[in-house]
Design a protein around this motif. Structure first.
Motif: not given
Length: 502
Positions: A67, A74, A77, A93-94, A274, A276-277
């Motif tokens: 990401a 963002t 990602s 990405a998750d 993750t 993304n997180d």
């Protein structure tokens, strides 16, 4: 006749040199810019889409998630490869990964929240907040082990690494872990003068975990979910392994899968998250383009600055709270963290001054994130981070083998070409079909040799690791490419000629 043979040799050498102008080498340093002068995101994504699968194939990494953060959000990602080889589940990405010591960065956010609410002082001895555990006697007084020094690994604590256990085995308590039930048999103790040097101490963050539980009266995982993870929007992240429904499978370098492990020392290395997180965490660590302040209301921007500020130590090291800062060329400051635990390697880096950041997660015990980071730093036009430099160190053996092997082959090829040229000049060597005494069997054998040489060249050009070396060690890869092409040319030249009849 010798002139024709020499001309053919020169032609093949020119072909070898022409191979150096391949698009892969040209793309190595060329990135387009956006209208605002900043590097174009599409150039980075195109390069990663091309290189990441090659890096993974070369280093036996099943899956990776990346990401990219820019100006507090963002901007791109994706996932590569497989979360589970056996099930064929693809990475996105998750996808949930274990990220090891990146957990410490989130823990620092949790501690800074306690500082903001007046429940903890950075300058207070951490032992003043503890009732369930105390330091064993040592030559150094525990009053020097302050919260800030524990956060920055400068409290003089010994390194006590924990060990993961499969989900069906009970974990030791925090107190048991600190007392030596941690796989290594060492209890946490003060073994150096606090405040004088950097000494990475995982168990120091286990001590912070205990402090958070004692101050708040909550389980560490519950507290972190309530005051850090959920408010940041990191809703796919947790420190509680019981809350993880699905995650990627971790793998050893040889491709053997690991069971899903748990850790007592959650604050030091127990985060499930993750790409993304974690990108949300990086974004919240920097101001956004729409005027949002660092901290995003979870912490004040002043607390974020305090946490990320670089501090020079008497031993020459540079430290901060929950981050690993470094000085880049041009006066830029980079910061972030990385994690390495059995079956997992993760990395996140940001350059706040540029508003740029990247997250890289892998489900392999093989270091590849530094190679991905190199593409990012080259895209930005900044110097390499220490993680890429460490990967460079790992490449030293490959560099030596490549150049050493190329030197040996080149000398052999040179001798072969010189001998052939001398023989041709003296009229003692002619094309195979002009000697007048070549049998069909000899034609067939030499034809097979020629075919094998060409097949070897094609296999070399398609070799995944060669593609990686083109990106990572361009000069060495170019040298090897020229040597291999010349070697194939020399073999073909030799197979296509023979001693003339006397």
């Amino acid at each position: 006749m010798s002139t024709k043979i020499s001309a053919a040799a020169r032609l093949l050498a020119v072909v070898a040199l022409g191979a150096l102008s391949t698009p892969a080498l040209a793309d190595f340093v060329r990135f387009d810019a956006q209208s605002d002068g900043r590097p174009d995101l599409a150039a980075l994504s195109d390069r990663l889409d091309r290189e990441e699968p090659l890096i993974m194939a070369a280093l036996n990494v099943p899956g990776a998630a990346v990401a990219v953060v820019r100006d507090g959000e963002t901007v791109w990602s994706t996932g590569y490869g497989l979360a589970s080889v056996r099930e064929g589940t693809k990475v996105s990405a998750d996808t949930v990964f274990q990220v090891g010591s990146i957990s410490k960065t989130l823990t620092a956010w949790g501690v800074m929240h306690l500082v903001e609410t007046g429940q903890v002082s950075l300058d207070a001895p951490i032992e003043s907040y503890l009732t369930r555990w105390a330091f064993p006697p040592s030559a150094f007084h525990s009053s020097g082990v302050t919260v800030s020094r524990v956060l920055s690994h400068t409290a003089g604590l010994n390194r006590v690494d924990g060990y993961p256990l499969p989900g069906d085995q009970p974990l030791p308590s925090l107190e048991e872990h600190l007392d030596g039930n941690n796989g290594g048999g060492q209890s946490l103790r003060i073994e150096m003068e606090p405040g004088q040097q950097f000494n990475y101490a995982n168990a120091g963050y286990t001590l912070l975990q205990l402090m958070i539980e004692e101050v708040t009266g909550q389980r560490f995982s519950d507290y972190m979910q309530e005051v850090v993870l959920d408010p940041l929007g990191m809703t796919d992240s947790t420190f509680d392994p019981e809350q993880v429904s699905t995650q990627a499978t971790g793998y050893y370098p040889n491709g053997v899968p690991l069971p899903h492990y748990r850790l007592t020392e959650q604050a030091a290395g127990g985060l499930y998250t993750t790409a993304n997180d974690l990108a949300l965490l990086l974004a919240a660590s920097m101001p956004s383009s729409d005027g949002g302040l660092a901290g995003r209301g979870v912490l004040t921007s002043e607390s974020v600055q305090t946490m990320m500020a670089s501090r020079d130590m008497p031993d020459g090291s540079v430290v901060s709270f929950g981050h690993l800062p470094e000085h880049l060329d041009g006066g830029l400051a980079g910061t972030g963290n990385n994690g390495h635990t059995e079956g997992w390697i993760a990395n996140m880096v940001m350059i706040p001054e540029l508003g740029e950041g990247i997250v890289i997660l892998t489900n392999s015990d093989t270091e590849s994130t530094g190679l991905t980071l190199r593409a990012w730093t080259q895209w930005l036009g900044v110097s390499e981070t220490f993680t890429t430099q460490a990967a460079d160190g790992d490449l030293d053996e490959s560099r030596t083998i490549l150049l050493g092997g190329a030197a040996v082959v080149f000398i052999g090829v040179l001798v072969l070409i010189i001998v052939t040229a001398v023989q041709a000049r003296g009229g003692n060597r002619r094309w195979l079909w002009q000697t007048g005494r070549t049998t069909s069997r000899q034609f067939a054998v030499r034809g097979i040799i020629t075919a094998l040489a060409i097949g070897g060249l094609i296999a070399f050009l398609a070799w995944p690791e060669r593609q990686v070396y083109v990106a990572l060690l361009p000069a060495e890869a170019a040298t090897v490419l020229v040597t291999v092409v010349l070697a194939v040319a020399a073999v073909i030249l030799r197979a296509s000629t023979r001693q003339a009849s006397k």
